[in-house]
Design a protein around this motif. Structure first.
Motif, PDB file in Angstrom:
ATOM      1  N   LYS A 235       7.669  -5.715  -1.511  1.00  0.00           N
ATOM      2  CA  LYS A 235       7.776  -4.845  -2.686  1.00  0.00           C
ATOM      3  C   LYS A 235       8.497  -5.509  -3.852  1.00  0.00           C
ATOM      4  N   SER A 236       9.421  -6.411  -3.551  1.00  0.00           N
ATOM      5  CA  SER A 236      10.203  -6.999  -4.632  1.00  0.00           C
ATOM      6  C   SER A 236      10.098  -8.516  -4.688  1.00  0.00           C
TER       7      SER A 236
ATOM      8  N   LEU B 150      -2.991 -11.049  -7.465  1.00  0.00           N
ATOM      9  CA  LEU B 150      -2.702 -10.394  -8.743  1.00  0.00           C
ATOM     10  C   LEU B 150      -3.468  -9.089  -8.876  1.00  0.00           C
ATOM     11  N   LYS B 151      -4.680  -9.036  -8.334  1.00  0.00           N
ATOM     12  CA  LYS B 151      -5.483  -7.821  -8.431  1.00  0.00           C
ATOM     13  C   LYS B 151      -4.963  -6.714  -7.522  1.00  0.00           C
ATOM     14  N   HIS B 152      -4.575  -7.077  -6.305  1.00  0.00           N
ATOM     15  CA  HIS B 152      -4.316  -6.054  -5.293  1.00  0.00           C
ATOM     16  C   HIS B 152      -2.850  -5.673  -5.127  1.00  0.00           C
ATOM     17  N   TYR B 153      -1.928  -6.510  -5.595  1.00  0.00           N
ATOM     18  CA  TYR B 153      -0.509  -6.221  -5.422  1.00  0.00           C
ATOM     19  C   TYR B 153       0.194  -6.211  -6.766  1.00  0.00           C
ATOM     20  N   ASN B 154       1.330  -5.555  -6.799  1.00  0.00           N
ATOM     21  CA  ASN B 154       2.143  -5.525  -8.015  1.00  0.00           C
ATOM     22  C   ASN B 154       3.250  -6.572  -7.993  1.00  0.00           C
ATOM     23  N   ASN B 155       3.290  -7.360  -6.932  1.00  0.00           N
ATOM     24  CA  ASN B 155       4.360  -8.348  -6.770  1.00  0.00           C
ATOM     25  C   ASN B 155       4.250  -9.490  -7.771  1.00  0.00           C
TER      26      ASN B 155
ATOM     27  N   ARG C 287       3.878 -11.859 -14.509  1.00  0.00           N
ATOM     28  CA  ARG C 287       4.362 -11.932 -13.131  1.00  0.00           C
ATOM     29  C   ARG C 287       3.791 -13.122 -12.362  1.00  0.00           C
TER      30      ARG C 287
END
Length: 254
Positions: free
Chosen positions: A60-61, A79-84, A110
């Motif tokens: 998550k972080s 990059l498409k599937h996660y917000n990390n 990011r």
């Protein structure tokens, strides 16, 4: 892999049947992209590099780490599937430029790309414990096995991982380098390895673990695989079924 890119390392591009390929002046494919669907993982082994999801949720972080950019397939997928945040170590700036020009690699805030030797990067003390997930895919133009594969290198990869972490690495199963890599990975990770079957192209993905010993029932593994497959469109049930042979008494221990 030397520390400075040369003209021989200049990326070359080919395209056939809607798939764009990255090379280094040889017939060996260094990466590929489905032009109409750039975020899909067109090469089977790149999809298998995501098999860490059978055992750990996307952090998550912490950043997701990749050693070797290739055609940017795994980077685009993450990059498409996660917000990390996503951290990539790629020694050749020409590869990064090619990914932006020809392989639709975006430049969000990011995404961090460090242009340096992966062996030096993982050895830096400030990288220790920074990642929960690390994917390693380091090949040169001749593709004669990974260019970084020593015990020290894999030990530093282990140190880069957090207290609970997973590494996936792309090896060549039918190659003299395979047994050396397995031996060195085993030393670095205390024997905590699993492997997916070798695919037709020769690639074989090995998974290594840090943290407390892991015991997961085959039933739970298959349930997890169904979730990963439905959420990300990856053939995770196939991966899970292939790992069942490495279980004992219905429990996969590593």
């Amino acid at each position: 892999m030397s520390n400075k890119p040369s003209i021989d390392d200049a990326p070359t591009i080919s395209e056939a049947q809607g798939v764009r390929y990255l090379h280094f002046g040889t017939e060996w494919v260094q990466g590929a992209m489905l032009v109409a669907k750039p975020n899909e993982l067109v090469l089977e082994y790149t999809a298998q590099m995501m098999a860490w999801q059978l055992f750990i949720d996307p952090p998550k972080s912490q950043s997701i780490g990749l050693l070797g950019l290739g055609a940017g397939s795994l980077t685009r997928f993450c990059l498409k599937h996660y917000n990390n945040p996503v951290t990539v170590v790629e020694w050749n700036p020409q590869v990064t430029a090619a990914c932006h020009l020809y392989f639709k690699l975006p430049s969000p805030s990011r995404l961090r790309i460090d242009h340096m030797d992966a062996e030096q990067w993982v050895a830096e003390t400030e990288q220790a414990g920074q990642l929960s997930v690390l994917m390693v895919d380091l090949y040169d133009a001749q593709a004669r096995g990974p260019v970084r594969d020593s015990v020290d290198f894999y030990s530093h990869c282990r140190r880069v991982l957090a207290d609970v972490g997973v590494l996936t690495v792309n090896l060549f199963g039918a190659h003299e380098s395979f047994e050396r890599n397995i031996k060195n990975l085993s030393k670095a990770f205390g024997g905590r390895l699993l492997s997916l079957p070798q695919i037709d192209a020769g690639n074989q993905i090995v998974i290594a673990f840090t943290g407390p010993g892991l015991e997961v029932s085959v039933a739970d593994l298959l349930t997890r695989a169904e979730l990963v497959e439905s959420r990300y469109g990856l053939p995770a049930r196939k991966w899970a079924k292939s790992l069942v042979s490495q279980s004992r008494g219905g429990i996969l221990s590593v």
